[in-house]
Design a protein around this motif. Sequence first.
Motif, PDB file in Angstrom:
ATOM      1  N   HIS A  56       0.813  -1.220   0.000  1.00  9.03           N
ATOM      2  CA  HIS A  56       0.000   0.000   0.000  1.00  9.03           C
ATOM      3  C   HIS A  56       0.845   1.267   0.000  1.00  9.03           C
ATOM      4  O   HIS A  56       0.356   2.334  -0.391  1.00  9.03           O
ATOM      5  CB  HIS A  56      -0.973  -0.016   1.176  1.00  9.03           C
ATOM      6  CG  HIS A  56      -2.098  -0.982   0.971  1.00  9.03           C
ATOM      7  ND1 HIS A  56      -3.097  -0.772   0.049  1.00  9.03           N
ATOM      8  CD2 HIS A  56      -2.358  -2.188   1.534  1.00  9.03           C
ATOM      9  CE1 HIS A  56      -3.931  -1.789   0.062  1.00  9.03           C
ATOM     10  NE2 HIS A  56      -3.499  -2.667   0.941  1.00  9.03           N
ATOM     11  N   GLU A  57       2.104   1.155   0.391  1.00 10.01           N
ATOM     12  CA  GLU A  57       3.010   2.304   0.328  1.00 10.01           C
ATOM     13  C   GLU A  57       3.783   2.351  -0.992  1.00 10.01           C
ATOM     14  O   GLU A  57       4.502   3.308  -1.261  1.00 10.01           O
ATOM     15  CB  GLU A  57       3.992   2.262   1.496  1.00 10.01           C
ATOM     16  CG  GLU A  57       3.352   2.580   2.839  1.00 10.01           C
ATOM     17  CD  GLU A  57       2.721   3.959   2.869  1.00 10.01           C
ATOM     18  OE1 GLU A  57       3.370   4.920   2.395  1.00 10.01           O
ATOM     19  OE2 GLU A  57       1.578   4.069   3.345  1.00 10.01           O
TER      20      GLU A  57
ATOM     21  N   SER B 298       3.220  -7.548  -6.690  1.00 10.69           N
ATOM     22  CA  SER B 298       3.401  -6.590  -7.780  1.00 10.69           C
ATOM     23  C   SER B 298       3.904  -5.247  -7.278  1.00 10.69           C
ATOM     24  O   SER B 298       4.502  -4.485  -8.034  1.00 10.69           O
ATOM     25  CB  SER B 298       2.076  -6.389  -8.534  1.00 10.69           C
ATOM     26  OG  SER B 298       1.680  -7.569  -9.181  1.00 10.69           O
ATOM     27  N   GLY B 299       3.648  -4.949  -6.005  1.00  9.07           N
ATOM     28  CA  GLY B 299       4.095  -3.670  -5.465  1.00  9.07           C
ATOM     29  C   GLY B 299       5.396  -3.732  -4.690  1.00  9.07           C
ATOM     30  O   GLY B 299       5.837  -2.717  -4.147  1.00  9.07           O
ATOM     31  N   ILE B 300       6.028  -4.893  -4.629  1.00  9.72           N
ATOM     32  CA  ILE B 300       7.235  -5.054  -3.813  1.00  9.72           C
ATOM     33  C   ILE B 300       8.465  -4.945  -4.707  1.00  9.72           C
ATOM     34  O   ILE B 300       8.842  -5.888  -5.398  1.00  9.72           O
ATOM     35  CB  ILE B 300       7.226  -6.405  -3.061  1.00  9.72           C
ATOM     36  CG1 ILE B 300       5.881  -6.634  -2.368  1.00  9.72           C
ATOM     37  CG2 ILE B 300       8.385  -6.475  -2.072  1.00  9.72           C
ATOM     38  CD1 ILE B 300       5.484  -5.540  -1.408  1.00  9.72           C
ATOM     39  N   GLU B 301       9.083  -3.768  -4.715  1.00  3.72           N
ATOM     40  CA  GLU B 301      10.192  -3.499  -5.625  1.00  3.72           C
ATOM     41  C   GLU B 301      11.337  -4.492  -5.471  1.00  3.72           C
ATOM     42  O   GLU B 301      11.921  -4.935  -6.456  1.00  3.72           O
ATOM     43  CB  GLU B 301      10.723  -2.072  -5.398  1.00  3.72           C
ATOM     44  CG  GLU B 301       9.770  -0.976  -5.817  1.00  3.72           C
ATOM     45  CD  GLU B 301       9.838  -0.682  -7.304  1.00  3.72           C
ATOM     46  OE1 GLU B 301      10.439  -1.487  -8.048  1.00  3.72           O
ATOM     47  OE2 GLU B 301       9.283   0.338  -7.722  1.00  3.72           O
TER      48      GLU B 301
ATOM     49  N   TYR C  84      -1.227   4.362  -6.264  1.00  8.49           N
ATOM     50  CA  TYR C  84      -2.032   4.708  -7.422  1.00  8.49           C
ATOM     51  C   TYR C  84      -3.421   4.084  -7.325  1.00  8.49           C
ATOM     52  O   TYR C  84      -4.421   4.717  -7.672  1.00  8.49           O
ATOM     53  CB  TYR C  84      -1.360   4.282  -8.732  1.00  8.49           C
ATOM     54  CG  TYR C  84      -2.121   4.818  -9.921  1.00  8.49           C
ATOM     55  CD1 TYR C  84      -2.026   6.160 -10.278  1.00  8.49           C
ATOM     56  CD2 TYR C  84      -3.001   4.003 -10.629  1.00  8.49           C
ATOM     57  CE1 TYR C  84      -2.773   6.682 -11.322  1.00  8.49           C
ATOM     58  CE2 TYR C  84      -3.760   4.517 -11.676  1.00  8.49           C
ATOM     59  CZ  TYR C  84      -3.635   5.857 -12.016  1.00  8.49           C
ATOM     60  OH  TYR C  84      -4.390   6.365 -13.036  1.00  8.49           O
ATOM     61  N   LEU C  85      -3.504   2.862  -6.841  1.00 14.25           N
ATOM     62  CA  LEU C  85      -4.806   2.219  -6.676  1.00 14.25           C
ATOM     63  C   LEU C  85      -5.697   3.018  -5.732  1.00 14.25           C
ATOM     64  O   LEU C  85      -6.926   3.045  -5.894  1.00 14.25           O
ATOM     65  CB  LEU C  85      -4.634   0.799  -6.152  1.00 14.25           C
ATOM     66  CG  LEU C  85      -4.042  -0.221  -7.122  1.00 14.25           C
ATOM     67  CD1 LEU C  85      -3.805  -1.544  -6.410  1.00 14.25           C
ATOM     68  CD2 LEU C  85      -4.945  -0.431  -8.334  1.00 14.25           C
TER      69      LEU C  85
ATOM     70  N   ALA D 228     -14.030   2.392  -6.450  1.00  8.09           N
ATOM     71  CA  ALA D 228     -13.383   1.083  -6.399  1.00  8.09           C
ATOM     72  C   ALA D 228     -13.406   0.534  -4.979  1.00  8.09           C
ATOM     73  O   ALA D 228     -13.496   1.268  -3.995  1.00  8.09           O
ATOM     74  CB  ALA D 228     -11.952   1.183  -6.891  1.00  8.09           C
ATOM     75  N   ARG D 229     -13.315  -0.782  -4.915  1.00  9.94           N
ATOM     76  CA  ARG D 229     -13.189  -1.487  -3.644  1.00  9.94           C
ATOM     77  C   ARG D 229     -11.999  -2.413  -3.732  1.00  9.94           C
ATOM     78  O   ARG D 229     -11.835  -3.116  -4.734  1.00  9.94           O
ATOM     79  CB  ARG D 229     -14.454  -2.294  -3.345  1.00  9.94           C
ATOM     80  CG  ARG D 229     -14.400  -3.084  -2.043  1.00  9.94           C
ATOM     81  CD  ARG D 229     -15.682  -3.882  -1.821  1.00  9.94           C
ATOM     82  NE  ARG D 229     -15.646  -4.606  -0.550  1.00  9.94           N
ATOM     83  CZ  ARG D 229     -16.618  -5.401  -0.116  1.00  9.94           C
ATOM     84  NH1 ARG D 229     -17.709  -5.574  -0.860  1.00  9.94           N
ATOM     85  NH2 ARG D 229     -16.505  -6.023   1.047  1.00  9.94           N
ATOM     86  N   GLN D 230     -11.157  -2.423  -2.707  1.00  9.73           N
ATOM     87  CA  GLN D 230     -10.000  -3.308  -2.671  1.00  9.73           C
ATOM     88  C   GLN D 230     -10.236  -4.409  -1.639  1.00  9.73           C
ATOM     89  O   GLN D 230     -10.635  -4.140  -0.507  1.00  9.73           O
ATOM     90  CB  GLN D 230      -8.736  -2.532  -2.297  1.00  9.73           C
ATOM     91  CG  GLN D 230      -8.325  -1.468  -3.295  1.00  9.73           C
ATOM     92  CD  GLN D 230      -7.024  -0.775  -2.906  1.00  9.73           C
ATOM     93  OE1 GLN D 230      -6.121  -1.388  -2.325  1.00  9.73           O
ATOM     94  NE2 GLN D 230      -6.912   0.502  -3.234  1.00  9.73           N
TER      95      GLN D 230
END
Length: 227
Positions: free
Chosen positions: A26-27, A99-102, A33-34, A40-42
């Motif tokens: 989430h950071e 997908s968000g973990i660089e 961006y989401l 929208a709902r996550q």
Amino acid sequence: MQNKQPAVLICIYTCESHKPFHAEFHESRIGKYLDTFTNARQIYVSANPELSTPRLDMDQLTVNTVESYSNLCQKTFKMIRYCAERIPFDYLVKMDVTSGIESMNLNPEIVNRVSNQQVMINYLKEIKNFNVDDMNSDYTGWRRITANRDGVERWAKLKDVKINYVKMLGEGVTLTYYSGKCYTISRRFAKYIGKYGDDLTRKHTRYLPSEDMLIGRLYEGFSKSLS
């Protein structure tokens, strides 16, 4: 009349070992961006074989199946069927928490990593700017893949999963689908999957356990049903 922005359901795949990544997701650039989506709902999606039916608790959907890489076809099918039956949405975005973990996405030793997050964000911008009246695509994704037998067998060896490509697809057949790291399906395609996808899901789980390829195969059947 102004076009209505579609309701988007964002399904973030996770599991017990990936729960420590939730805050980092989430950071991340993708996670932030989401958060700019206004309609929208996550929800997080995981699996638990001890459940008799799927269970939705606030932002956590747990489906009743085994949580393992080789069982992702079942997890995906049960998730889509439940959402199509129980949760309002116009379009469903499936993505992985990784997908968000660089650090994971840039590691060359990790198979099927997301190496360019900006490309995924550019794709998500397209989804955000869709509207109900003019969007006519039932299946899109951040990266389109065309696979042949050699490529699929290399993937299976890297992932240490057993497959029978010929039994599922035959000799010399290629398959086009979108990467499971992030793809979008319409509500009507989701309803088709829930109604007609059980048998193919079972076969893929046994002979070709790729949820990405499963959705690509189901889309072929869905497209034919429209003609």
